[in-house]
Design an enzyme around this catalytic site. Structure first.
Site, PDB file in Angstrom:
ATOM      1  N   HIS A 135       3.083   7.633  -4.418  1.00  0.00           N
ATOM      2  CA  HIS A 135       2.310   6.392  -4.477  1.00  0.00           C
ATOM      3  C   HIS A 135       2.615   5.483  -3.286  1.00  0.00           C
ATOM      4  CE1 HIS A 135       1.266   2.433  -6.787  1.00  0.00           C
ATOM      5  NE2 HIS A 135       0.329   2.778  -5.928  1.00  0.00           N
ATOM      6  N   HIS A 195      -5.188   7.527  -3.546  1.00  0.00           N
ATOM      7  CA  HIS A 195      -4.529   6.376  -4.160  1.00  0.00           C
ATOM      8  C   HIS A 195      -4.997   6.171  -5.595  1.00  0.00           C
ATOM      9  CE1 HIS A 195      -4.072   2.025  -5.160  1.00  0.00           C
ATOM     10  NE2 HIS A 195      -2.841   2.297  -4.760  1.00  0.00           N
TER      11      HIS A 195
END
Length: 869
Positions: free
Chosen positions: A525, A716
């Protein structure tokens, strides 16, 4: 089109008579200006409005606009375009606007000489005391031009005394540098110079400077050695992508570290146009306010508990999601109807969420205990929040790439006897040959740091390997989990359902989940999306003009990213920040991410390359995307390849409009400067890597832009918006383990036998850590109400090129088709990994292009254009 030959200046000669000059025709051009006056969150800044009135009516200082010709040069000013007479925005103080912050339209009338040609830019001067947000300017009935000329501005304009240069905006026509009309060329070059800044000094909110800096603002060494953190970037030991420079002073203790702001300050510098708009900021504050209430309530109750920092049972955990007061639905609806204040609307949602109460995570909505099944444990590796790590096992026992001279022999101690009971009659050799064995392997990433991590008070972590069997029904069955520590023999655990052995197996899965949670937050992430994209944003704004077609292609995918990254440095990833408090690497989290950045390869961020590298796919020209997935029911990969293909088709179509040959790529001065700076500055610690594209061909340009857009949007989305649905119930994805596996004969083992739920919960994340962690991921998992999804645009006039608009329309239609395919697959009961035992359909790569409701919230679906949270 942007590929037209550069239009030379048309210059007036000195042979014109005075009479001929006087005969030139002056015609008024009607303009419409859309802007937003300075606001305080959701409310118009009344003080700013008062000062505007004073400056307009008493001092006669107004906002002026001067058009610049794109076809005619001013002989007295070199080859620069002719500048028209100043016109003023009308009715600034007399026009009524709403109290709530929002856009308003104003008129402006220009006196324009036909002999000056067609405007292609304008200068704007704000003689007021306060700034405003300039959204668009439109010109109607321009002599010599058919239709409306659009200027998509989207920029804050501060008072003139804040700038050492004139603010200039260009029309929405795209041009490569060599095809820029000569009258606009100087303005194009000067604007880039302005955005680069001088490279020194502390930057202020009105500065528009994009510049690079190391991550030297995470620590606070002046507070003591416990708060010191190494500088990330600029060294072989800790390489890192660059962040945006703020120019703050160095600390007294360490001249290489930058002073930090007050902890709760949200005023960390990023260029003003990169900051959240008022809607997004109000949403963000609403989320934060709600989260504080959600943390405080159970903590107050815990004061009267016999075990104040522990959950004693799963029922204790479930109480987090049960409201303590409920407003009637009709009351909520009435309040929302009569307020335009986004902060209030976010606190009083109409989707069933209760005020100051954690929403029920999807993973336990249908069944409180389905998350504990082995099938769900395996499913989340291909359809959960971190589906980008699992790889095919190519040798057994699993090997290590760590240096044996430093770490000893780190080959797995798993044997065929461990795996055999659950292999369905297959031998290891057969399973390897038939591509049936897969592994979730965090061993090499974590082993070098385990001694440091386990020296902290809160963490007792293993480096884990989990081996899984691909079953005939497409699900993944965990066969064994290996728990390793430095300088000790590893322990291997195998599936069990009953008694203390069943609880030990649940703990083994929890230790593996802790590894995966930490790796997910830090690497999948933060590092591989947020951190690696920021240098592209900086380089794009420094080297590509807003007129450049590649700027227009990429800019929507950079929205809000610098701002959210700056806030992360301020309160999340800093020394003592929320991430260090809630995720197991603690104070070593960011330096560990720097070490793992050494493994980052730009070209491997392309989804097909990633799947091939992990061995979960093989090349197959007969397949739709040229790949055959070895896990056929792999939701992330299946949906992702469709999204990847759509992005690539859109990028290819767009780039071919402007680049007719490889030579045009090579001769594009701005593009080449952009790519050079990105490699040598933005990702400067990897400048010498051989895998960087050389940017000598159209194919390299198109592949590069596809990767950037994929990472900033779909990748994302895949690793972010599933956080609360899956990890909002922390027993499913704990972020810390506080003690090692209990051994027979110890009090911990006795507790495991007598009260397995309590023993499990005392091993994983504590109550306060849980509350902080869940509050954080709830904020991160929410879509803002101003979200712009992939295939949507902020303005229909983002470009004047019809071919580009048509290609973008095709892109949007393809994404809507993909939405339908995803829903069909989710409804196909044969595809067990699409929903799993927890009955959570895989929608993290559902584009949501068709949704214009702007509702936001914990939807668990939608691909925003950019990394905006």
């Amino acid at each position: 089109m942007g590929v037209m030959n550069m239009m030379p200046c048309v210059k007036n000669t000195n042979n014109k008579s005075v009479h001929e000059s006087e005969m030139s025709v002056k015609k008024p051009i009607k303009g419409t200006v859309v802007l937003m006056k300075k606001n305080l969150l959701d409310v118009k800044d009344i003080g700013a409005s008062f000062f505007d009135w004073v400056y307009e009516t008493i001092f006669h200082k107004r906002v002026s606009i001067q058009l610049i010709s794109s076809t005619h040069c001013d002989p007295s000013n070199g080859s620069n375009g002719k500048i028209g007479k100043a016109a003023f925005i009308e009715d600034w103080t007399t026009k009524k606007t709403a109290v709530a912050a929002g856009e308003a339209s104003f008129s402006v009338t220009f006196e324009w000489d036909e002999s000056m040609g067609v405007p292609g830019a304008f200068l704007i001067k704000n003689h007021h005391r306060r700034q405003f947000y300039l959204k668009t300017v439109e010109l109607e009935h321009v002599p010599g031009h058919d239709g409306t000329i659009h200027f998509a501005c989207n920029s804050w304009v501060y008072p003139t005394h804040r700038y050492s240069y004139d603010r200039v905006f260009f029309s929405n026509q795209a041009y490569l540098p060599s095809f820029t009309p000569e009258p606009l060329l100087h303005y194009r070059k000067q604007e880039l110079i302005n955005l680069r800044g001088t490279g020194s000094g502390m930057l202020k909110e009105w500065d528009r400077v994009y510049d690079y800096a190391y991550y030297n603002d995470l620590g606070a060494p002046d507070k003591g050695p416990d708060y010191a953190r190494p500088v990330l970037g600029g060294s072989q030991e800790y390489p890192y992508p660059r962040r945006g420079r703020t120019g703050r002073e160095p600390t007294k203790t360490d001249p290489n570290s930058e002073k930090r702001l007050f902890l709760l300050s949200l005023n960390i510098y990023v260029p003003r146009d990169e900051r959240f708009n008022h809607i997004k900021f109000s949403d963000f504050l609403g989320y934060a306010t709600k989260s504080i209430g959600q943390v405080v309530r159970p903590e107050v109750k815990a004061v009267f508990d016999r075990t104040p920092n522990e959950f004693d049972s799963f029922d204790d955990v479930m109480k987090l999601y049960k409201g303590w007061f409920n407003l009637p639905k009709h009351t909520v609806k009435k309040i929302r109807k009569h307020t335009n204040l986004e902060l209030v609307r976010e606190l009083l949602r109409n989707d069933g969420e209760k005020p100051f109460t954690f929403p029920m995570p999807d993973v336990i909505k249908e069944n409180e205990f389905a998350w504990r099944t082995d099938e769900e444990f395996g499913r989340e590796m291909v359809a959960g929040v971190n589906p980008v790590v699992i790889r095919r096992l190519e040798e057994f026992p699993p090997a290590s790439k760590l240096d044996p001279n430093e770490y000893g022999d780190q080959t797995s101690s798993m044997t065929e006897e461990h795996l055999k009971p659950n292999m369905k009659g297959l031998t290891i050799k057969q399973a390897l040959e038939e591509n049936k064995l897969f592994i979730l392997d965090h061993h090499d990433a974590l082993m070098p740091y385990l001694k440091k991590i386990n020296s902290t008070k809160s963490s007792r972590i293993y480096a884990t390997r989990t081996v899984l069997l691909l079953k005939d029904d497409g699900t993944l069955k965990p066969l064994a989990i290996e728990l390793s520590l430095p300088d000790k023999d590893s322990e291997v655990y195998t599936p069990s359902e009953d008694g203390v052995e069943g609880t030990i197996w649940q703990l083994a899965k929890a230790y593996a989940a802790v590894n995966d949670s930490g790796y997910h937050q830090l690497i999948s992430h933060w590092l591989n999306t947020h951190a690696v994209i920021e240098p592209f944003i900086i380089a794009t704004n420094r080297q590509l003009s807003v007129l450049h077609p590649i700027y227009k292609l990429l800019q929507p995918h950079f929205r809000d990213t610098m701002n959210i990254n700056a806030l992360a440095r301020q309160i999340l990833i800093n020394a003592g920040g929320v991430l260090e408090m809630t995720v197991f690497p603690a104070k070593y989290a960011m330096e560990m991410s720097a070490v793992l950045y050494k493994n980052w390869v730009f070209t491997e961020q392309a989804l097909p390359a990633d799947l091939l590298k992990r061995g979960v796919a093989v090349e197959d020209p007969s397949q739709p995307h040229g790949l055959k997935l070895l896990i056929e029911d792999y939701p992330f990969a299946i949906d992702g390849l469709e999204i990847w293909s759509a992005i690539k088709t859109w990028v290819d179509d767009y780039c071919k409009i402007y680049y007719e040959s490889d030579e045009m790529v090579q001769n594009d001065s701005e593009l080449q400067s952009w790519w050079t700076e990105l490699r040598t500055e933005g990702h400067g610690d990897k400048n010498d890597e051989p895998w960087w594209p050389q940017m000598k061909s159209r194919a390299e340009l198109m592949d590069t832009c596809t990767i950037i857009i994929w990472v900033a949007s779909a990748l994302h989305a895949a690793v972010n918006f599933g956080q609360y649905p899956y990890a909002g119930y922390l027993p499913n994805r704990p972020t810390v383990s506080r003690r090692f596996m209990p051994k027979p004969g110890t009090p911990e083992y006795a507790e495991l036998e007598s009260n397995p739920e309590k023993a499990f919960l005392k091993t994983i994340t504590s109550q306060l850590q849980t509350l902080l962690g869940v509050s954080l991921i709830e904020i991160l998992s929410r879509h803002s109400t101003d979200e712009i999804y992939l295939g949507q645009s902020e303005s229909p006039y983002w470009t004047a090129d019809v071919s580009a608009l048509e290609a973008f329309e095709r892109f949007g239609k393809r994404l809507v088709e993909i939405e339908g395919g995803i829903m069909e697959r989710n409804n196909d009961e044969r595809l067990k990994n699409r929903n799993g035992p927890v009955k959570v359909p895989y929608t993290l790569l559902y584009p949501n292009t068709s949704d214009y409701t702007r509702e936001g919230g914990l939807t668990g679906k939608g691909i925003p254009n950019s990394i905006s949270i």
